[in-house]
Write an enzyme that holds these catalytic residues in place. Structure first.
Site, PDB file in Angstrom:
ATOM      1  N   GLY A  10      13.612 -43.985   6.145  1.00  0.00           N
ATOM      2  CA  GLY A  10      13.704 -43.247   4.878  1.00  0.00           C
ATOM      3  C   GLY A  10      14.990 -42.422   4.878  1.00  0.00           C
ATOM      4  N   GLY A 110      15.145 -41.582  12.075  1.00  0.00           N
ATOM      5  CA  GLY A 110      14.022 -40.763  12.534  1.00  0.00           C
ATOM      6  C   GLY A 110      13.320 -41.366  13.743  1.00  0.00           C
ATOM      7  N   ASN A 111      12.027 -41.084  13.847  1.00  0.00           N
ATOM      8  CA  ASN A 111      11.265 -41.490  15.034  1.00  0.00           C
ATOM      9  C   ASN A 111      11.249 -42.985  15.318  1.00  0.00           C
ATOM     10  OD1 ASN A 111      10.041 -39.230  16.394  1.00  0.00           O
ATOM     11  ND2 ASN A 111       9.213 -38.738  14.386  1.00  0.00           N
ATOM     12  N   GLY A 112      10.914 -43.779  14.285  1.00  0.00           N
ATOM     13  CA  GLY A 112      10.832 -45.226  14.472  1.00  0.00           C
ATOM     14  C   GLY A 112      12.193 -45.789  14.832  1.00  0.00           C
ATOM     15  N   ASP A 135      11.253 -34.616   7.811  1.00  0.00           N
ATOM     16  CA  ASP A 135       9.985 -34.224   8.448  1.00  0.00           C
ATOM     17  C   ASP A 135      10.172 -33.278   9.644  1.00  0.00           C
ATOM     18  OD1 ASP A 135       8.704 -35.833   6.632  1.00  0.00           O
ATOM     19  OD2 ASP A 135       8.489 -37.531   8.003  1.00  0.00           O
ATOM     20  N   ARG A 170      -5.403 -20.556 -13.148  1.00  0.00           N
ATOM     21  CA  ARG A 170      -5.564 -21.892 -12.567  1.00  0.00           C
ATOM     22  C   ARG A 170      -5.229 -21.899 -11.078  1.00  0.00           C
ATOM     23  NH1 ARG A 170      -2.030 -25.318 -16.926  1.00  0.00           N
ATOM     24  NH2 ARG A 170      -3.664 -25.722 -18.437  1.00  0.00           N
ATOM     25  N   ARG A 274      -4.606 -28.072 -10.817  1.00  0.00           N
ATOM     26  CA  ARG A 274      -3.525 -28.987 -11.218  1.00  0.00           C
ATOM     27  C   ARG A 274      -2.732 -29.407  -9.984  1.00  0.00           C
ATOM     28  NH1 ARG A 274      -5.849 -28.950 -15.390  1.00  0.00           N
ATOM     29  NH2 ARG A 274      -5.087 -28.495 -17.475  1.00  0.00           N
ATOM     30  N   ARG A 283      13.862 -35.786  -0.850  1.00  0.00           N
ATOM     31  CA  ARG A 283      14.864 -36.429   0.011  1.00  0.00           C
ATOM     32  C   ARG A 283      16.197 -36.621  -0.711  1.00  0.00           C
ATOM     33  NH1 ARG A 283      11.399 -41.262   2.379  1.00  0.00           N
ATOM     34  NH2 ARG A 283      12.935 -42.487   1.269  1.00  0.00           N
TER      35      ARG A 283
HETATM   36  O1  F6P Z   1       9.841 -39.885   6.921  1.00  0.00           O
HETATM   37  C1  F6P Z   1      10.315 -39.259   5.797  1.00  0.00           C
HETATM   38  C2  F6P Z   1       9.363 -39.428   4.641  1.00  0.00           C
HETATM   39  O2  F6P Z   1      10.025 -38.901   3.521  1.00  0.00           O
HETATM   40  C3  F6P Z   1       7.993 -38.781   4.810  1.00  0.00           C
HETATM   41  O3  F6P Z   1       7.974 -37.405   4.659  1.00  0.00           O
HETATM   42  C4  F6P Z   1       7.220 -39.510   3.757  1.00  0.00           C
HETATM   43  O4  F6P Z   1       5.850 -39.445   4.009  1.00  0.00           O
HETATM   44  C5  F6P Z   1       7.763 -40.901   3.868  1.00  0.00           C
HETATM   45  O5  F6P Z   1       9.078 -40.778   4.369  1.00  0.00           O
HETATM   46  C6  F6P Z   1       7.808 -41.672   2.586  1.00  0.00           C
HETATM   47  O6  F6P Z   1       8.234 -42.954   2.857  1.00  0.00           O
HETATM   48  P1  F6P Z   1       8.768 -44.019   1.804  1.00  0.00           P
HETATM   49  O7  F6P Z   1      10.114 -43.548   1.340  1.00  0.00           O
HETATM   50  O8  F6P Z   1       8.851 -45.279   2.563  1.00  0.00           O
HETATM   51  O9  F6P Z   1       7.781 -44.021   0.680  1.00  0.00           O
END
Ligand code: F6P
Length: 356
Positions: A10, A110-112, A135, A170, A274, A283
């Site tokens: 992402g 990121g992690n992956g 994240d 609310r 709501r 992002r």
């Molecule tokens: O890892 C970053 C992130 O923005 C997460 O916070 C979110 O859950 C995820 O990616 C959303 O992923 P995608 O862009 O594949 O919908």
């Protein structure tokens, strides 16, 4: 010197700022720098799709969001599986790296992404990893780039909700990104003055959430704002086996946990609730000043590691200093919010509820 670069997973703010940092610092020290920009993450490396870039391509992008290289998700769990045409993806990446005679590959993700970067390092490629994600869950670095820019956006969303909330009687839920960790929700929740913060690391009890709303109401406040992480989980669900929980979520009639919470609040407490989901806005857009500075420093530190041929590292920020952290030591680990940590204790002192 020949370097490759790719941005995977992402996207987030400051990916361009980080690449600019690396290239600016390198090109000040190396005369014959050739840069291969692989397109759309690991896909570009697997299928040999790249652009030859010059120093000029990195000019004027400090403030530009997204990534000039494009990005995609290439799940680590599938990396050893052949593609639809039987191609061995790892061998293909190695072959393209070797064909171009790269000195190293700079991987932003990121992690992956980091797990695949470590795999490629183990396979003998010279890898430098730069930690990106809104994240902030990469182990071994105090902060990832994108995090503080995303905090600003999520905080702004809560700010906007505040003014409308104050006009109505609310309950408002702002759903913040983060399926596995609650850093962004925690920071934006505090920054935006949320009254209740629900994060994956602290499972909630809906009755405690209702009590917190009632307490506010009894003290004369006519609205309540909840900052809820995408991965917020009830105590009941947290007790389920992972598989069972996944199945339950798949069967759920709600688009996300926030809608379920809103429904429960209406049913059980009779309040009008709501939901606002800023989603991928978090992002997007230009990186904030913090991320620009962070990425400029990480980029320069990455260039230094490349010049010293010190590969197999993530360039981290630890206690205000850049640091090379071995990928072997961090790949596959997740940095989560400590439910008993100082920050949580301080925030609880203010009377903010985590629903626990
Ligand atoms: O890892 C970053 C992130 O923005 C997460 O916070 C979110 O859950 C995820 O990616 C959303 O992923 P995608 O862009 O594949 O919908």
């Amino acid at each position: 010197m020949k370097i490759g670069m790719l941005t995977s997973g992402g996207d987030c703010q400051a990916l361009n700022a980080a690449m600019r940092g690396v290239v600016k610092a390198l090109s000040n020290k190396v005369d014959d720098l050739t840069i291969y920009g692989f397109l759309n993450g690991y896909q570009g490396l697997i299928y040999g799709k790249y652009r030859l870039l010059t120093r000029q391509d990195f000019s004027g992008i400090l403030t530009v969001g997204g990534t000039i290289l494009g990005s995609s998700r290439t799940p680590f769990k599938d990396i050893r599986k052949p593609d639809a045409n039987g191609l061995d993806k790892v061998e293909a990446m190695k072959a393209n790296y070797n064909k171009l005679k790269l000195d190293c590959l700079v991987i932003l993700g990121g992690n992956g992404t980091q797990k695949t970067a470590n795999l490629l390092s183990r396979e003998g490629l010279n890898i430098i990893h730069l930690p990106k994600t809104i994240d902030n869950d990469i182990y071994g670095t105090d902060v990832t780039f994108g995090f503080y820019s995303a905090i600003d956006i999520a905080t702004h969303a809560i700010d906007c909700i505040h003014t409308t909330a104050a006009s109505h009687n609310r309950v408002f839920i702002v759903e913040v990104m983060g399926h596995k960790v609650g850093w962004l929700t925690l920071y934006a929740g505090v920054g935006g003055g949320a009254d209740i913060i629900l994060i994956p690391e602290i499972p909630y009890d809906i009755n405690n959430v209702i009590s917190a709303i009632k307490k506010r109401h009894d003290s004369g406040k006519n609205f309540t704002i909840l900052a809820v992480a995408e991965g917020a989980i009830s105590k009941e669900d947290a007790a389920l086996a992972k598989k069972e929980y996944k199945k339950k979520m798949e069967m759920s009639k709600y688009p996300s946990v926030s809608y379920q919470i809103a429904h429960e609040l209406e049913e059980k407490a009779g309040v009008e609730a709501r939901v606002t989901v800023p989603g991928h806005m978090q992002r997007g857009g230009a990186p904030n000043a913090y991320d620009r500075i962070l990425c400029t420093r990480l980029g320069a530190a990455a260039a230094e590691a490349i010049l010293e041929k010190d590969y197999g590292n993530m360039i981290a920020m630890v206690n205000g200093s850049t640091k090379r952290v071995s990928l072997e030591k961090v790949a596959g680990k997740l940095k989560t919010v400590d439910p008993n940590g100082q920050m949580i204790r301080e925030i609880k002192d203010l009377g903010i509820s985590f629903g626990d």
